[in-house]
Design an enzyme around this catalytic site. Structure first.
Site, PDB file in Angstrom:
ATOM      1  N   SER A  20       0.837  -1.202   0.000  1.00  0.00           N
ATOM      2  CA  SER A  20       0.000   0.000   0.000  1.00  0.00           C
ATOM      3  C   SER A  20       0.869   1.248   0.000  1.00  0.00           C
ATOM      4  O   SER A  20       1.971   1.255   0.565  1.00  0.00           O
ATOM      5  CB  SER A  20      -0.900   0.006   1.243  1.00  0.00           C
ATOM      6  OG  SER A  20      -1.514   1.263   1.421  1.00  0.00           O
ATOM      7  N   TYR A  43      -2.606  -0.311  10.037  1.00  0.00           N
ATOM      8  CA  TYR A  43      -2.747  -0.885   8.692  1.00  0.00           C
ATOM      9  C   TYR A  43      -1.460  -0.696   7.901  1.00  0.00           C
ATOM     10  O   TYR A  43      -0.928  -1.648   7.312  1.00  0.00           O
ATOM     11  CB  TYR A  43      -3.917  -0.235   7.961  1.00  0.00           C
ATOM     12  CG  TYR A  43      -3.951  -0.564   6.489  1.00  0.00           C
ATOM     13  CD1 TYR A  43      -4.253  -1.856   6.050  1.00  0.00           C
ATOM     14  CD2 TYR A  43      -3.681   0.411   5.532  1.00  0.00           C
ATOM     15  CE1 TYR A  43      -4.274  -2.161   4.702  1.00  0.00           C
ATOM     16  CE2 TYR A  43      -3.702   0.111   4.181  1.00  0.00           C
ATOM     17  CZ  TYR A  43      -3.997  -1.179   3.768  1.00  0.00           C
ATOM     18  OH  TYR A  43      -4.012  -1.479   2.430  1.00  0.00           O
TER      19      TYR A  43
END
Length: 321
Positions: free
Chosen positions: A125, A150
C-alpha cells in the site's frame, strides 16, 4: 499453470480474476467473505465481473484449510490480495489486522515456500510511506514511520517477503497501490462514499478542510500493473522487488468532488472537518521502476474514470439525483 488469487471477491481481486478469465489462464480464488462491508456486494461483484470462476470460501488464517487448497490445486503463481483493509478501521479493530495481515501472510509465505510456488505477487500500500514520504513517493524512500497500524502491517509484509526471498529463494513482488477506484469498488472509500452521498442529496465529510491530494488510480490500470508484475518475476540475487502502482497525477480533493458533482448532475453539501488520525495529506507515485520493469503506464484520468463510478452507484444502490 495454475494461479491462486486470494481476496478474489474483493474489489481488485475480482477485476484480476476477470482479466485472468479473458487471458484464458487457469486460476482458483479464495475469499473469506467477511462483513467488513456487505458480503452480498462481494458476491454480486464476482457474479458480474468473473461469472463461473472457481472461488472458495476460506480464511487465510485457516492453516489446515489453506494447506489442503494448495495440495489440491498446486498453484505455481500466487496473487495475494486478501487483507484487512482500511486505515481508519485499524484504529478501532487492531486485532483484525494482526490476524489477517500478519498471521495470514505468514501462513501464505510458508505454503509458497514449501509448495514450490514460482512467484508471489502481493498487495502492499502507498500508506507505508507514512511520515517519511516526500512526493513523488519512490520505492527507495524509507517506510519506517507509518501513520496507522494498517500501514505498519503492510510494511511488515514487505519485510517478511524479503526475508523469505533471502532465506529460501522465494520469488516475491510487493505492489504498493495508490487509492484505487472504479465501478464495484469498496463502499468505505471516498469515490463510492462521495458518489452515493451526492446522488442521494446527503452531505459529505471533507477532511483536513479539503486540503488533500490523492493519486487516484483506476482499477483497470492497477490490474495491468498486477499482471505485468506477475508475468515478470524478479531475477535479483535476493529475488524480491517492490513497485509503486499509481497514476503519478495527484488530484486535489475539491476537484475530485467537482468531477463527481458534474457526473451526478447536482452539487455536494460539504461538511469540512479536521484531519483524521492515520490519514496522509498527499500521495503521489513515482512509477518509473514499474514502467522500466514491465511497461506500466496508467492511462485513465479521473475525468474518464469517475463518471462510470457515479453511474454504477446510481444503478447498483438505487440512488437518484
Amino acid at each position: 499453470m495454475t494461479i491462486l488469487v486470494t481476496g478474489a471477491a474483493g474489489f481488485i481481486g475480482a477485476y484480476v480474476c476477470r482479466e485472468l478469465q479473458r487471458r484464458g489462464e487457469r486460476f482458483v480464488g479464495l475469499d473469506n467473505f467477511n462483513d467488513y462491508y456487505d458480503p452480498q456486494l462481494k458476491r454480486d461483484r464476482i457474479a458480474a465481473l468473473c461469472p463461473g470462476a472457481d472461488i472458495r470460501a476460506l480464511d487465510l488464517t485457516d492453516a489446515d484449510g489453506m494447506a489442503a487448497l494448495f495440495d489440491e490445486t498446486r498453484p505455481q503463481r500466487v496473487v495475494h490480495l486478501a487483507a484487512q483493509a482500511g486505515v481508519r478501521y485499524s484504529l478501532q479493530n487492531p486485532q483484525a489486522y494482526v490476524q489477517s495481515n500478519l498471521v495470514g501472510f505468514v501462513t501464505l509465505l510458508e505454503l509458497c515456500r514449501h509448495r514450490d510456488v514460482q512467484h508471489l505477487a502481493y498487495a502492499s500500500s502507498s500508506s507505508v510511506y507514512g511520515d517519511s514520504a516526500v512526493p513523488p513517493f519512490s520505492e527507495e524512500q524509507r517506510i519506517d514511520k507509518p501513520r496507522s497500524l494498517y500501514a505498519a502491517t503492510k510494511a511488515a509484509n514487505e519485510l517478511m517477503a524479503y526475508t523469505y526471498a533471502q532465506l529460501y529463494g522465494l520469488h516475491a513482488t510487493g505492489l504498493r497501490f495508490f487509492t484505487v477506484y472504479g465501478p464495484w469498488g469498496r463502499p468505505d472509500m471516498a469515490p463510492l462514499l462521495f458518489s452515493r452521498a451526492v446522488l442521494a442529496g446527503r452531505p459529505i465529510e471533507v477532511f483536513n478542510e479539503g486540503r488533500m491530494r490523492r493519486d487516484f488510480t483506476h482499477v483497470d490500470d492497477i490490474v495491468r500493473g498486477v499482471l505485468g508484475a506477475l508475468d515478470h518475476p524478479p531475477a535479483d540475487p535476493v529475488p524480491h522487488r517492490v513497485f509503486n502502482l499509481g497514476n503519478h497525477t495527484p488530484v486535489e480533493l475539491e476537484y475530485f468532488i467537482a468531477v463527481i458533482e458534474q457526473a451526478a448532475g447536482r452539487g455536494a453539501e460539504k461538511i469540512y472537518k479536521p484531519m483524521q488520525p492515520g490519514d496522509m495529506v498527499a500521495t503521489m507515485a513515482d512509477t518509473a521502476r514499474a514502467k522500466a520493469a514491465f511497461g506500466f503506464e496508467p492511462a485513465t484520468p479521473i475525468e474518464a474514470g469517475l463518471p462510470p463510478v457515479v453511474e454504477w452507484c446510481r444503478e447498483y444502490f438505487g440512488e437518484r439525483a
